[in-house]
Design a protein around this motif. Structure first.
Motif, PDB file in Angstrom:
ATOM      1  N   TYR A   1      -5.862   1.980  10.882  1.00  0.00           N
ATOM      2  CA  TYR A   1      -4.796   2.482  11.722  1.00  0.00           C
ATOM      3  C   TYR A   1      -3.918   1.336  12.197  1.00  0.00           C
ATOM      4  N   GLY A   2      -2.625   1.505  12.128  1.00  0.00           N
ATOM      5  CA  GLY A   2      -1.708   0.490  12.595  1.00  0.00           C
ATOM      6  C   GLY A   2      -1.476  -0.650  11.616  1.00  0.00           C
ATOM      7  N   LEU A  23     -10.336   9.200  -2.863  1.00  0.00           N
ATOM      8  CA  LEU A  23      -9.080   9.659  -3.471  1.00  0.00           C
ATOM      9  C   LEU A  23      -8.406  10.736  -2.625  1.00  0.00           C
ATOM     10  N   ALA A  24      -9.187  11.586  -1.981  1.00  0.00           N
ATOM     11  CA  ALA A  24      -8.597  12.619  -1.111  1.00  0.00           C
ATOM     12  C   ALA A  24      -7.850  11.981   0.055  1.00  0.00           C
ATOM     13  N   ILE A  25      -8.339  10.860   0.543  1.00  0.00           N
ATOM     14  CA  ILE A  25      -7.670  10.140   1.631  1.00  0.00           C
ATOM     15  C   ILE A  25      -6.410   9.454   1.118  1.00  0.00           C
ATOM     16  N   PRO A  47       2.076  15.234   6.996  1.00  0.00           N
ATOM     17  CA  PRO A  47       1.418  15.561   8.252  1.00  0.00           C
ATOM     18  C   PRO A  47       0.382  14.555   8.725  1.00  0.00           C
ATOM     19  N   LEU A  48       0.579  13.271   8.477  1.00  0.00           N
ATOM     20  CA  LEU A  48      -0.372  12.259   8.909  1.00  0.00           C
ATOM     21  C   LEU A  48      -0.768  12.478  10.368  1.00  0.00           C
ATOM     22  N   GLY A  49      -2.059  12.482  10.636  1.00  0.00           N
ATOM     23  CA  GLY A  49      -2.530  12.691  11.997  1.00  0.00           C
ATOM     24  C   GLY A  49      -2.768  14.154  12.343  1.00  0.00           C
ATOM     25  N   ARG A  50      -2.366  15.068  11.486  1.00  0.00           N
ATOM     26  CA  ARG A  50      -2.545  16.493  11.764  1.00  0.00           C
ATOM     27  C   ARG A  50      -3.557  17.138  10.811  1.00  0.00           C
ATOM     28  N   ARG A  53      -8.770  15.532   7.989  1.00  0.00           N
ATOM     29  CA  ARG A  53      -9.363  14.341   7.401  1.00  0.00           C
ATOM     30  C   ARG A  53      -8.362  13.200   7.506  1.00  0.00           C
ATOM     31  N   PRO A  54      -8.843  11.965   7.395  1.00  0.00           N
ATOM     32  CA  PRO A  54      -7.897  10.847   7.430  1.00  0.00           C
ATOM     33  C   PRO A  54      -7.009  10.871   6.193  1.00  0.00           C
TER      34      PRO A  54
END
Length: 178
Positions: A1-2, A23-25, A47-50, A53-54
């Motif tokens: 993150y970041g 791969l899903a991430i 939708p990152l963060g929504r 999963r990461p």
């Protein structure tokens, strides 16, 4: 993150069963840009963060070597074939096959092959290792001294890819504001 980029090191990895999860991430689909009302903030990768999963949509580099095997090779092949990032290191050995564990009376366990893996063009991954985009051989004498030429090359490649991604973000943001 970041962070702006990610290095995934599968050197010396003998396999397992995590490639699909990784791969899903790495392949979550971005479908929109989100801007604050005054365009002061732009969020890429919605939708990152929504998601449940990461999700990682920023640049990646995968490191492999001649001792990366099985599931580590499947991941490396996928990153290359799907053009998700660059691969740095040495070609893997082509040791990809799925096995079941079977008990042999009271003597222990035997691994029984039951499934082969093939690239989209039909190439069998068994005996056809993943070939890096940037081939770098580590000198064992340097490793003893704490110098890792493959890691240095991966950092260089990622730094270049992050710079390209940031330039592309600026271009997208300018188009979106117009």
């Amino acid at each position: 993150y970041g962070r702006d980029g990610l290095i995934i090191d599968v050197r010396e990895n003998g396999g397992g069963n995590t490639a699909d999860k990784v791969l899903a991430i790495l392949f979550g689909a971005d479908h929109a840009l989100v801007h604050s009302r005054d365009f002061a903030e732009t969020q890429y990768g919605y939708p990152l963060g929504r998601w449940e999963r990461p999700l990682w949509s920023k640049p990646i580099v995968v490191m492999c070597n001649e001792n990366s095997a099985s599931n580590a090779e499947i991941l490396t092949h996928a990153i290359k074939n799907l053009k998700r990032g660059r691969v740095v290191g040495m070609p893997s050995g082509g040791n990809v096959i799925s096995t079941w564990g079977r008990n042999v009376l009271d003597f222990g366990m035997l691994r029984d092959p039951h499934r082969g893996w093939h690239l989209p063009d039909g190439t069998d991954m068994e005996w056809h290792g993943a070939v890096p985009d940037v081939i770098v051989k580590n000198d064992p004498n340097d490793l003893v001294k704490g110098k890792d030429a493959q890691l240095e090359a991966a950092i260089k490649a990622l730094t270049e890819d992050v710079a390209k991604a940031k330039a592309a973000e600026k271009t997208r943001a300018c188009r979106a504001v117009r």
